[in-house]
Write a protein that holds these residues in place. Structure first.
Motif, short mmCIF file in Angstrom:
data_model
loop_
_atom_site.label_atom_id
_atom_site.label_comp_id
_atom_site.label_asym_id
_atom_site.label_seq_id
_atom_site.Cartn_x
_atom_site.Cartn_y
_atom_site.Cartn_z
N SER A 127 -2.05 -8.84 -1.58
CA SER A 127 -3.29 -8.85 -0.80
C SER A 127 -3.49 -10.15 -0.03
O SER A 127 -4.25 -10.19 0.94
N ASN A 128 -2.79 -11.22 -0.43
CA ASN A 128 -2.95 -12.48 0.29
C ASN A 128 -2.16 -12.51 1.61
O ASN A 128 -2.19 -13.49 2.34
N ASP A 146 -10.30 -4.58 -4.51
CA ASP A 146 -9.24 -3.61 -4.21
C ASP A 146 -9.13 -2.55 -5.31
O ASP A 146 -8.81 -1.39 -5.06
N MET A 147 -9.41 -2.96 -6.55
CA MET A 147 -9.33 -2.01 -7.67
C MET A 147 -10.42 -0.96 -7.61
O MET A 147 -10.29 0.13 -8.16
N PHE A 156 -2.32 -3.28 -2.84
CA PHE A 156 -1.08 -4.00 -2.55
C PHE A 156 -0.90 -5.25 -3.40
O PHE A 156 -0.04 -6.07 -3.12
N PHE A 157 -1.70 -5.39 -4.44
CA PHE A 157 -1.59 -6.59 -5.28
C PHE A 157 -0.25 -6.59 -6.02
O PHE A 157 0.02 -5.75 -6.88
N LEU A 158 0.64 -7.53 -5.64
CA LEU A 158 1.98 -7.65 -6.23
C LEU A 158 2.70 -6.30 -6.29
O LEU A 158 3.32 -5.95 -7.30
N GLU A 159 2.63 -5.58 -5.20
CA GLU A 159 3.24 -4.25 -5.11
C GLU A 159 4.65 -4.37 -4.55
O GLU A 159 4.90 -5.01 -3.53
N SER A 160 5.61 -3.73 -5.20
CA SER A 160 7.00 -3.75 -4.76
C SER A 160 7.28 -2.54 -3.86
O SER A 160 6.90 -1.42 -4.18
N ILE A 161 7.93 -2.81 -2.72
CA ILE A 161 8.26 -1.73 -1.77
C ILE A 161 9.76 -1.76 -1.52
O ILE A 161 10.32 -2.77 -1.08
N ASN A 162 10.44 -0.65 -1.77
CA ASN A 162 11.88 -0.55 -1.58
C ASN A 162 12.23 -0.35 -0.10
O ASN A 162 11.36 0.02 0.71
N PRO A 163 13.50 -0.56 0.28
CA PRO A 163 13.92 -0.40 1.67
C PRO A 163 13.63 0.99 2.22
O PRO A 163 13.82 2.00 1.53
N ASN A 164 13.12 1.04 3.45
CA ASN A 164 12.82 2.29 4.17
C ASN A 164 11.76 3.14 3.49
O ASN A 164 11.67 4.35 3.74
N ILE A 165 10.96 2.51 2.63
CA ILE A 165 9.86 3.21 1.95
C ILE A 165 8.54 2.68 2.49
O ILE A 165 8.38 1.49 2.74
N SER A 166 7.58 3.61 2.69
CA SER A 166 6.25 3.25 3.17
C SER A 166 5.23 3.49 2.07
O SER A 166 5.29 4.52 1.38
N LYS A 167 4.30 2.55 1.87
CA LYS A 167 3.24 2.70 0.89
C LYS A 167 1.89 2.50 1.56
O LYS A 167 1.75 1.62 2.43
N THR A 168 0.92 3.30 1.15
CA THR A 168 -0.42 3.24 1.73
C THR A 168 -1.40 2.72 0.69
O THR A 168 -1.32 3.08 -0.49
N GLY A 169 -2.31 1.88 1.13
CA GLY A 169 -3.32 1.34 0.22
C GLY A 169 -4.52 0.83 1.01
O GLY A 169 -4.53 0.86 2.25
N LYS A 170 -5.52 0.35 0.26
CA LYS A 170 -6.73 -0.17 0.89
C LYS A 170 -6.94 -1.63 0.48
O LYS A 170 -6.63 -2.03 -0.63
N VAL A 171 -7.46 -2.40 1.44
CA VAL A 171 -7.76 -3.81 1.21
C VAL A 171 -9.22 -4.05 1.58
O VAL A 171 -9.70 -3.51 2.59
N VAL A 172 -9.95 -4.83 0.75
CA VAL A 172 -11.38 -5.05 0.97
C VAL A 172 -11.65 -6.51 1.35
O VAL A 172 -11.14 -7.44 0.71
N PHE A 173 -12.50 -6.68 2.36
CA PHE A 173 -12.95 -8.01 2.80
C PHE A 173 -14.48 -8.03 2.79
O PHE A 173 -15.12 -7.04 3.15
N GLU A 174 -15.06 -9.15 2.40
CA GLU A 174 -16.51 -9.30 2.45
C GLU A 174 -16.85 -10.20 3.64
O GLU A 174 -16.44 -11.36 3.71
N LEU A 175 -17.61 -9.64 4.58
CA LEU A 175 -17.96 -10.34 5.82
C LEU A 175 -19.48 -10.47 5.95
O LEU A 175 -20.22 -9.69 5.34
#
Length: 203
Positions: A127-128, A146-147, A156-175
């Motif tokens: 996430s960083n 994010d949880m 995406f917190f410390l999420e591993s992604i293999n070659p040619n693989i796509s992963k979907t997730g959500k990220v939260v920001f406080e504005l």
């Protein structure tokens, strides 16, 4: 016996010595004047020829710097060996799930995105890797929040992604609530593998 009058015969003007002196002076003046005029004419001609031949130095046009492309939601954005696609953006003041409720006096900006690994080896996402830019300020993602928005995982917190693989997730920001326009900055990787960045306009 009458006296005979002596008749004086005038000499023609060209037989007088002073006439020849004046004539010589006039001729000399004309000759020197002609030389000067000719010399002046030649100088002017040379100057004109020089001006015609010498071309002013042309300033080389500086290459125009292209403004960075403004990516939009839905665009496929490549950064290094990673590929990002923002799928949606949501604003809210309250986030709820089985863990409870989270509220803010500002607003939560929830960004859903897909990350594809274009490398030939496994890549780590975190996430960083994401920052939101708004009104000259920078906001980091909130890993705890994010949880609340990712079903069955932590985004995406410390999420591993293999070659040619796509992963979907959500990220939260406080504005802040008054933030009207903002972009998300995505990185070419987490930690040492980062260093390249692109921005995607969210609002």
């Amino acid at each position: 016996m009458s006296k005979e009058k002596k008749i004086k015969v005038k000499k023609p003007f060209y037989k007088k010595w002073w006439v020849w002196v004046i004539a010589i002076i006039v001729i000399v003046n004309i000759a020197s004047g002609g030389d000067e005029e000719e010399s002046t004419t030649e100088t002017k001609s040379e100057t004109k020829a020089t001006e015609t031949t010498a071309k002013p130095e042309e300033k080389k046009a500086e290459p125009k710097k292209e403004a960075p492309k403004q990516h939009q939601v839905g665009d496929v954005v490549k950064v290094g060996k990673l590929e990002y696609t923002v799928k949606g953006v949501e604003e809210t003041q309250k986030i709820s799930n089985v863990l409870g409720d989270k509220t803010t006096e500002g607003k939560f900006v929830i960004v859903e995105m897909a990350i594809k690994n274009l490398d030939k080896k496994e890549r780590m996402a975190d996430s960083n890797m994401f920052k939101v830019k708004a009104d000259g300020a920078e906001y980091g993602a909130d890993a705890e929040l994010d949880m609340y928005v990712n079903e069955g995982g932590i985004g995406f917190f410390l999420e591993s992604i293999n070659p040619n693989i796509s992963k979907t997730g959500k990220v939260v920001f406080e504005l802040p609530a008054e933030a009207k326009a903002y972009n998300i900055e995505v990185s070419s990787g987490a930690g040492w593998s980062g260093g390249e960045y692109e921005q995607i306009k969210l609002k």
